[in-house]
Enzyme design. Structure first.
Site, PDB file in Angstrom:
ATOM      1  CG  ASP A  15      -2.061  -1.259   1.329  1.00 16.88           C
ATOM      2  OD1 ASP A  15      -2.336  -1.662  -0.124  1.00 16.88           O
ATOM      3  OD2 ASP A  15      -2.201  -1.661   2.328  1.00 16.88           O
ATOM      4  CE  LYS A  66     -11.272  -5.539  -0.723  1.00 19.28           C
ATOM      5  NZ  LYS A  66      -9.859  -5.059  -0.790  1.00 19.28           N
ATOM      6  CB  THR A  73     -17.705  -6.692 -17.261  1.00 22.77           C
ATOM      7  OG1 THR A  73     -18.713  -6.290 -18.243  1.00 22.77           O
ATOM      8  CG2 THR A  73     -16.730  -5.624 -16.930  1.00 22.77           C
ATOM      9  CB  THR A 119     -13.386  -5.585   8.173  1.00 21.68           C
ATOM     10  OG1 THR A 119     -12.451  -4.963   7.375  1.00 21.68           O
ATOM     11  CG2 THR A 119     -13.437  -7.057   8.022  1.00 21.68           C
ATOM     12  N   GLY A 209       0.309  -5.004   6.305  1.00 19.89           N
ATOM     13  CA  GLY A 209       0.574  -3.799   5.494  1.00 19.89           C
ATOM     14  C   GLY A 209       1.484  -2.739   6.354  1.00 19.89           C
TER      15      GLY A 209
HETATM   16  O1  C5P Z   1      -1.820  -1.706   6.947  1.00 23.56           O
HETATM   17  P1  C5P Z   1      -2.833  -3.083   7.328  1.00 23.56           P
HETATM   18  O2  C5P Z   1      -1.973  -3.950   7.665  1.00 23.56           O
HETATM   19  O3  C5P Z   1      -3.915  -2.571   7.956  1.00 23.56           O
HETATM   20  O4  C5P Z   1      -3.142  -3.490   5.662  1.00 23.56           O
HETATM   21  C1  C5P Z   1      -4.216  -4.347   5.690  1.00 23.56           C
HETATM   22  C2  C5P Z   1      -4.354  -4.659   4.171  1.00 23.56           C
HETATM   23  O5  C5P Z   1      -5.486  -5.632   4.170  1.00 23.56           O
HETATM   24  C3  C5P Z   1      -4.856  -3.327   3.323  1.00 23.56           C
HETATM   25  O6  C5P Z   1      -4.406  -3.468   1.895  1.00 23.56           O
HETATM   26  C4  C5P Z   1      -6.519  -3.306   3.425  1.00 23.56           C
HETATM   27  O7  C5P Z   1      -6.745  -2.780   2.313  1.00 23.56           O
HETATM   28  C5  C5P Z   1      -6.586  -4.887   3.527  1.00 23.56           C
HETATM   29  N1  C5P Z   1      -7.876  -5.377   3.892  1.00 23.56           N
HETATM   30  C6  C5P Z   1      -8.435  -5.045   5.094  1.00 23.56           C
HETATM   31  N2  C5P Z   1      -9.499  -5.396   5.662  1.00 23.56           N
HETATM   32  C7  C5P Z   1     -10.292  -5.973   4.936  1.00 23.56           C
HETATM   33  C8  C5P Z   1      -9.866  -6.300   3.533  1.00 23.56           C
HETATM   34  C9  C5P Z   1      -8.566  -6.113   3.351  1.00 23.56           C
HETATM   35  O8  C5P Z   1      -7.570  -4.496   5.896  1.00 23.56           O
HETATM   36  N3  C5P Z   1     -11.437  -6.298   5.306  1.00 23.56           N
END
Ligand code: C5P
Length: 234
Positions: A15, A66, A73, A119, A209
């Site tokens: 990210d 997503k 499509t 979430t 992340g």
């Molecule tokens: O920085 P962090 O560890 O919170 O990043 C989590 C990653 O997982 C991000 O890319 C976020 O978009 C993704 N994500 C999330 N919760 C979800 C689905 C995807 O945090 N329900």
């Protein structure tokens, strides 16, 4: 699930705002990370060709795009992502979308993951969007639909992993964001688990992340998470 190298169970979410930062991060993490996630931020900033580059360099890539559109499509989009060499691709867990994606990925190495309920949604948000089911019932319904439709796995919050693991067949992959090593900054994640707890609850892959990207030493942070995964029976 077959026993995996603990290293391959960590997916680092790239990210970052541009391709140069992504490449610098990948370079710095070196052999400690084998799996990366590319989502909206980097993907829409010219990061999609990086899927192919990373795949060619022997890494796995989770394209967190997503998808959700009419079936045709979605199917064509899935075929394009498969050609990029991605390992995982997310779609929203609507039956038509999941069916189209599961069919279109057949014959390729791409695995489709369904996002059950975002979430950030609670029961009130679902009601406002016109749903009658609450979060937990909708997650269960969609997980079962995903399994029937031939989707390969689910993205789920750490809190859902335990229940979903019991509900769905073992071959279905569970991928869990919202993971924070003990003592780490939560960022905007509200419901978090440590790597050890998420693995013990039945998660196959952890998406992490900021605890790695924002660490003073990202490589050491990634290695500490891999060590925690290795010490946990999952
Ligand atoms: O920085 P962090 O560890 O919170 O990043 C989590 C990653 O997982 C991000 O890319 C976020 O978009 C993704 N994500 C999330 N919760 C979800 C689905 C995807 O945090 N329900």
């Amino acid at each position: 699930m077959t026993v995996m190298d603990p290293r391959d169970r960590l997916i680092v979410a790239l990210d970052v705002p541009d391709v140069a930062s992504a490449k610098a991060m990948v370079e710095g993490l070196g052999d400690s990370v084998t799996f990366y996630k590319i989502g909206y931020q980097l993907g829409y900033a010219g990061g999609l060709p990086l899927v192919r580059e990373l795949a060619d360099a022997g890494k796995k890539v989770f394209a967190d795009l997503k998808m959700h559109d009419i079936g045709n499509t979605v199917a064509r989009g899935v075929e394009s992502v498969a050609k990029l060499g991605a390992t995982f691709l997310t779609v929203h867990a609507y039956p038509q979308t999941m069916q189209a994606a599961a069919n279109a990925s057949k014959g390729s190495d791409l695995k489709i993951l369904a996002v059950t309920v975002l979430t950030s949604y609670d029961n009130e948000d679902l009601k406002a969007a016109g749903y009658q089911l609450g979060v937990s019932d909708l997650v269960t319904t969609r997980a079962q639909q995903a399994q029937v439709l031939g989707v390969d796995g689910l993205v789920c919050s750490p809190e859902e992993v335990g229940n979903l693991r019991k509900l769905i067949k073992p071959e279905m992959v569970l991928v869990t964001p919202g993971v924070r090593p003990a003592g780490a900054d939560l960022g905007d994640q509200k419901r978090v688990m440590t790597p050890a707890r998420a693995i013990a609850a039945g998660s196959d892959y952890l998406v992490v992340g900021r605890p790695i990207l924002a660490a003073a030493d990202p490589k050491a942070a990634a290695e500490a998470i891999v060590a925690e995964i290795a010490q946990t029976r999952g």
